[in-house]
Scaffold this motif. Structure first.
Motif, PDB file in Angstrom:
ATOM      1  N   MET A  22      11.261  -7.432   4.605  1.00  0.00           N
ATOM      2  CA  MET A  22      10.603  -6.954   3.396  1.00  0.00           C
ATOM      3  C   MET A  22       9.299  -7.720   3.174  1.00  0.00           C
ATOM      4  O   MET A  22       9.098  -8.796   3.720  1.00  0.00           O
ATOM      5  N   THR A  23       8.442  -7.153   2.338  1.00  0.00           N
ATOM      6  CA  THR A  23       7.220  -7.823   1.916  1.00  0.00           C
ATOM      7  C   THR A  23       7.109  -7.667   0.402  1.00  0.00           C
ATOM      8  O   THR A  23       7.585  -6.673  -0.158  1.00  0.00           O
ATOM      9  N   GLN A  24       6.509  -8.643  -0.252  1.00  0.00           N
ATOM     10  CA  GLN A  24       6.397  -8.601  -1.708  1.00  0.00           C
ATOM     11  C   GLN A  24       5.078  -7.951  -2.108  1.00  0.00           C
ATOM     12  O   GLN A  24       4.024  -8.282  -1.575  1.00  0.00           O
ATOM     13  N   THR A  25       5.152  -7.020  -3.046  1.00  0.00           N
ATOM     14  CA  THR A  25       3.951  -6.349  -3.543  1.00  0.00           C
ATOM     15  C   THR A  25       3.273  -7.214  -4.604  1.00  0.00           C
ATOM     16  O   THR A  25       3.820  -8.220  -5.043  1.00  0.00           O
TER      17      THR A  25
ATOM     18  N   GLY B 105      16.872  -6.764  -4.095  1.00  0.00           N
ATOM     19  CA  GLY B 105      15.809  -5.766  -4.120  1.00  0.00           C
ATOM     20  C   GLY B 105      16.135  -4.681  -5.124  1.00  0.00           C
ATOM     21  O   GLY B 105      17.222  -4.650  -5.712  1.00  0.00           O
TER      22      GLY B 105
ATOM     23  N   GLN C  93       7.596  -6.842  -6.666  1.00  0.00           N
ATOM     24  CA  GLN C  93       8.709  -6.073  -6.103  1.00  0.00           C
ATOM     25  C   GLN C  93       8.712  -6.218  -4.583  1.00  0.00           C
ATOM     26  O   GLN C  93       7.691  -6.510  -3.977  1.00  0.00           O
ATOM     27  N   TYR C  94       9.859  -5.971  -3.975  1.00  0.00           N
ATOM     28  CA  TYR C  94       9.965  -6.026  -2.523  1.00  0.00           C
ATOM     29  C   TYR C  94      10.061  -4.614  -1.961  1.00  0.00           C
ATOM     30  O   TYR C  94      10.767  -3.769  -2.500  1.00  0.00           O
ATOM     31  N   GLU C  95       9.327  -4.393  -0.871  1.00  0.00           N
ATOM     32  CA  GLU C  95       9.365  -3.111  -0.176  1.00  0.00           C
ATOM     33  C   GLU C  95       9.428  -3.391   1.323  1.00  0.00           C
ATOM     34  O   GLU C  95       9.042  -4.474   1.774  1.00  0.00           O
TER      35      GLU C  95
ATOM     36  N   LEU D  66      18.754 -10.326  -1.005  1.00  0.00           N
ATOM     37  CA  LEU D  66      17.670 -10.793  -0.150  1.00  0.00           C
ATOM     38  C   LEU D  66      18.059 -12.131   0.462  1.00  0.00           C
ATOM     39  O   LEU D  66      18.762 -12.930  -0.163  1.00  0.00           O
TER      40      LEU D  66
ATOM     41  N   MET E 285      16.129  -7.743   3.388  1.00  0.00           N
ATOM     42  CA  MET E 285      17.126  -7.140   2.496  1.00  0.00           C
ATOM     43  C   MET E 285      18.371  -6.825   3.319  1.00  0.00           C
ATOM     44  O   MET E 285      18.302  -6.153   4.351  1.00  0.00           O
TER      45      MET E 285
ATOM     46  N   VAL F   2      11.472 -12.595   4.528  1.00  0.00           N
ATOM     47  CA  VAL F   2      12.403 -12.117   3.514  1.00  0.00           C
ATOM     48  C   VAL F   2      13.025 -10.824   4.040  1.00  0.00           C
ATOM     49  O   VAL F   2      12.319  -9.920   4.482  1.00  0.00           O
TER      50      VAL F   2
ATOM     51  N   LYS G 241       8.579  -3.884   5.090  1.00  0.00           N
ATOM     52  CA  LYS G 241       7.325  -4.249   5.728  1.00  0.00           C
ATOM     53  C   LYS G 241       6.810  -3.100   6.591  1.00  0.00           C
ATOM     54  O   LYS G 241       5.620  -2.835   6.623  1.00  0.00           O
TER      55      LYS G 241
END
Length: 104
Positions: free
Chosen positions: A15-18, A90, A22-24, A54, A64, A62, A26
């Motif tokens: 995942m990557t943090q916006t 998440g 929030q995490y979405e 997470l 999920m 990171v 990658k």
């Protein structure tokens, strides 16, 4: 003999943090290639909870959690250990999306 510790295979998506925190995922193209495996290690910190949680890898990625699979202690070296479980999860939307794509 060395003391045994609980083992499990953890399937997840990096995942990557916006900017909004929030995490979405990658990867923008989500298919079965986006899912990778890690395992609980001897020095893993934190508590395993449920899909959506997470965790951090040893390379500080990171991830999920999507699925938890049993892993025999003798097979643990086939899978890369993870580092630490986080207390955060998440979003339900992302969790649902990943669970829909993932299948054994």
């Amino acid at each position: 003999m060395a003391s045994k510790y609980p083992t499990a295979e953890l399937v997840g998506v990096v995942m990557t943090q916006t900017n909004s925190g929030q995490y979405e995922p990658k990867e923008t193209q989500l298919d079965m290639n986006a899912f990778h495996s890690w395992r609980i290690g001897k020095h893993t910190k934190g508590k395993l909870q449920e899909p959506g949680q997470l965790f951090l890898t040893e390379n500080n990625l990171v991830v999920m959690l999507v699925a938890i699979k049993p892993l025999a202690f003798k097979n643990r070296h086939d899978i890369t250990p993870m580092a630490r479980f986080l207390t955060t999860s998440g979003s339900e939307e992302v969790k649902t999306q990943l669970l829909t794509i993932y299948h054994d």
